[in-house]
Write an enzyme that holds these catalytic residues in place. Structure first.
Site, PDB file in Angstrom:
ATOM      1  N   ALA A 140       0.843  -1.216   0.017  1.00 42.04           N
ATOM      2  CA  ALA A 140       0.086   0.029  -0.018  1.00 42.04           C
ATOM      3  C   ALA A 140       0.780   1.373   0.006  1.00 42.04           C
ATOM      4  O   ALA A 140       0.495   2.372  -0.685  1.00 42.04           O
ATOM      5  CB  ALA A 140      -0.906   0.110   1.242  1.00 42.04           C
TER       6      ALA A 140
ATOM      7  N   CYS B 139      -4.308  -8.118  12.383  1.00 41.14           N
ATOM      8  CA  CYS B 139      -5.397  -8.690  11.520  1.00 41.14           C
ATOM      9  C   CYS B 139      -4.799  -9.657  10.379  1.00 41.14           C
ATOM     10  O   CYS B 139      -5.532 -10.885  10.182  1.00 41.14           O
ATOM     11  CB  CYS B 139      -6.106  -7.541  10.805  1.00 41.14           C
ATOM     12  SG  CYS B 139      -5.348  -6.623   9.694  1.00 41.14           S
TER      13      CYS B 139
END
Length: 632
Positions: A123, A175
């Site tokens: 990202a 996560c």
């Protein structure tokens, strides 16, 4: 304008702050602090984007979130919480990935400055390229334990995020560990967390699976809590059953534990459908119906630790190690706990078995016990104060940009220990763009060394272009005078090429591939260098510049000649090269200016931080969220 800024900021700066439009990418550890700082500084036109939802383990350091928010969008809740500090602000929140086609060039062009608070390199690379294409200033940031850094990126003025190649990534979002592992190391970290939950010191940050009896962890967790559907009797009206309490109730029964962790919890993850729209969905395992994997036979001449276990053998080792560890724990007395030690056979067996079982579920390659032992390194916890300091520095650099003083911006490093001048924060002047950068150079190009007779088109697309070179939707044309299309981003157009070898298209030494990523508005020439054999376990090598490859070959030839002439001195010189890391600690700005040209190749970059100026340095990537850093 926030009343607290009147008299602190110059009137001209206050006006520019009030009229600016800012994008915050990431609403986790740094992102929460950053949104709060922005609205308190007087920013009123803010947009934020984050794909993640709030997890219980986020609550001890992401202070815009509360217990009732678990399961909700980080971006949306962060927006709602930040507005309490300044109700006059206008914040738009997107629960989405910044790498989708919805956030193209036009989206980025509408902002005055982009602030990164991300936790992964893919990202970061993407936002870097979008800001370059849109010609918008980007402030990059990251933290790792007590360490942190902030740097400003502006097209044509400074180095971009990708000007200097980064070391392999060593940080992983929580996560990812719990929900969407994609690499063996993710499974190893998860297995170590499971060990602590069952036998060691319980830590909510190391929770390994959702509690299916806890409404906080359902798909509509936050809303259910607000609607009062939680069970009564526990803290805050919730009845929570910890992993330790549950496993003690079942008396550490291996079968029940296996089916809970590797079947029931995986089925729960499958119910989170959004996770699997663009990922391979996991496959639950059942103790009584294990798949056939590798042949569990013991080949002659192979060391036991270096033999790959079958799935049935993993389950057997899992059960034996639990029984042994249960006995060890009982020997500690009431309230006792075990500390994981890679040299403890039962503890190591448990992690190796659990990691490989989880790898099977998520379609990840198995590792031997020997490999897992070498991978199981230390964990550096995230520190809330570090996130707060870095978020404050981001806003300070942002104010310089908006006031027209970008030339006064710095790269700022937060060290764990004060330098000789008793400073923890070390500012360094921004560097000029790397003229050979394959992202921000006027004519970007990169050299990739591989064996064209072994690499398929699919491997080129997925591993080289998308992973190593950070593209999202590449189109590739062979510069052969015919305009042969090798890869198309349009689904199905070149699917028949996927399993073909590069050599099938006459791609050989010095073939140029013209690559174009429409989403990133990014064009790149990839020069292929065919090489029959690469170093062990390498499919390809991204060199950057073909002259580097030629220089390396010349240096190796010179070294070989010198070694033949000097005998034993050859080994000694090689040791010196190995000892010399490509990093350095910047202790103060004056020193950094004096030595900048001499040690440019050893300068610490955005993803390279070290704790002490020893000759044997630890390397790890600075995270951007609430992530643990795995030091290998």
């Amino acid at each position: 304008m926030a009343a607290s800024m009147v008299g602190i900021l110059d009137e001209n700066v206050r006006e520019k702050v009030a009229n600016s439009k800012v994008l915050v990418v990431g609403a986790g550890g740094i992102g929460c602090e950053l949104l709060k700082n922005l609205v308190l500084t007087g920013f009123v036109d803010i947009e934020t984007i984050d794909l993640d939802t709030i997890d219980v383990s986020n609550l001890n350091r992401q202070f815009l979130f509360r217990k009732e928010h678990v399961g909700k969008s980080k971006a949306q809740v962060a927006k709602e919480s930040a507005l309490r500090f300044n109700p006059d602000a206008k914040i738009i929140a997107y629960h989405d990935s910044v790498m989708t086609t919805d956030y193209g060039l036009g989206f980025f062009k509408k902002f005055d400055v982009v602030l990164n608070a991300l936790d992964n390199r893919a990202a970061r690379n993407h936002v870097n390229r979008m800001c370059l294409a849109a010609d918008k200033p980007l402030i990059e940031s990251g933290t790792a334990g007590y360490l942190g850094q902030v740097s400003v990126i502006k097209k044509g003025l400074t180095e971009c995020y990708e000007c200097i190649p980064k070391p392999p990534q060593k940080t992983f979002p929580g996560c990812t560990i719990r929900n969407t592992p994609s690499e063996p190391i993710h499974c190893v970290v998860w297995a170590k967390h499971l060990f602590n939950q069952l036998f060691g010191e319980e830590d909510p940050d190391q929770d390994v699976s959702p509690d299916t009896e806890d409404p906080e962890l359902t798909a509509k967790a936050g809303q259910n809590a607000l609607d009062g559907e939680a069970k009564a009797g526990g803290t805050g009206g919730l009845h929570r059953v910890s992993t330790r309490a549950w496993v003690e109730e079942i008396k550490y029964e291996p079968k029940k534990l296996f089916n809970k962790m590797f079947r029931d919890d995986i089925k729960y993850l499958l119910s989170m459908e959004a996770l699997w729209k663009k990922r391979r969905a996991p496959t639950p395992l059942d103790w009584d119906n294990l798949p056939n994997t590798v042949d569990g036979a013991r080949p002659q001449g192979v060391i036991q630790d270096q033999r790959q276990w079958s799935m049935q053998e993993c389950a057997d080792v899992f059960a034996r190690s639990i029984d042994a560890l249960k006995g060890d724990l009982a020997g500690q007395g009431d309230g006792g706990m075990l500390v994981w030690d890679k040299d403890d056979d039962s503890a190591m067996d448990f992690v190796a078995a659990a990691a490989n079982i989880r790898a099977q579920i998520f379609g990840i390659a198995f590792k031997t016990r020997f490999d897992i032992k070498s991978m199981a390194g230390n964990i550096i916890p995230a520190i809330a104060m570090t996130n707060a300091i870095i978020a404050g520095l981001i806003v300070m650099e942002c104010l310089k940009i908006l006031s027209g003083n970008i030339e006064k911006c710095n790269s700022i490093y937060l060290n764990r220990q004060p330098n000789p001048r008793k400073k923890l924060l070390i500012p360094c002047a921004l560097d000029k763009p790397n003229p050979k950068c394959y992202v921000c150079a006027p004519k970007p190009e990169v050299t990739v060394v591989l064996n064209t007779e072994k690499i398929t088109v699919k491997t080129l697309e997925e591993k080289v272009l998308k992973v190593a070179l950070g593209m999202v939707a590449p189109d590739v044309e062979i510069e052969d005078g015919k305009g042969t299309i090798l890869i198309s981003s349009e689904e199905g157009e070149t699917e028949e090429n996927n399993e073909k070898l590069l050599s099938n298209f006459n791609i050989g030494n010095h073939t140029i591939l013209k690559c174009d990523d429409f989403l990133q508005n990014y064009e790149l020439n990839v020069i292929i260098v065919h090489q029959e054999k690469l170093e062990e376990d390498q499919e390809f090598v991204v060199v950057g510049d073909i002259s580097e490859l030629q220089a390396k070959a010349g240096a190796e030839a010179d070294e070989k000649t010198a070694g033949e002439e000097n005998g034993g001195d050859k080994e000694k010189s090689k040791e010196i090269v190995v000892e010399e890391d490509d990093l350095m600690i910047i202790d103060d700005v004056e020193e950094s200016q004096q030595t900048k040209n001499e040690v440019a190749s050893r300068k610490r970059k955005m993803d390279e931080v070290e704790e002490s100026p020893s000759s044997k340095k630890k390397r790890f990537e600075v995270g951007g969220d609430d992530n643990d850093v795995v030091v290998l």
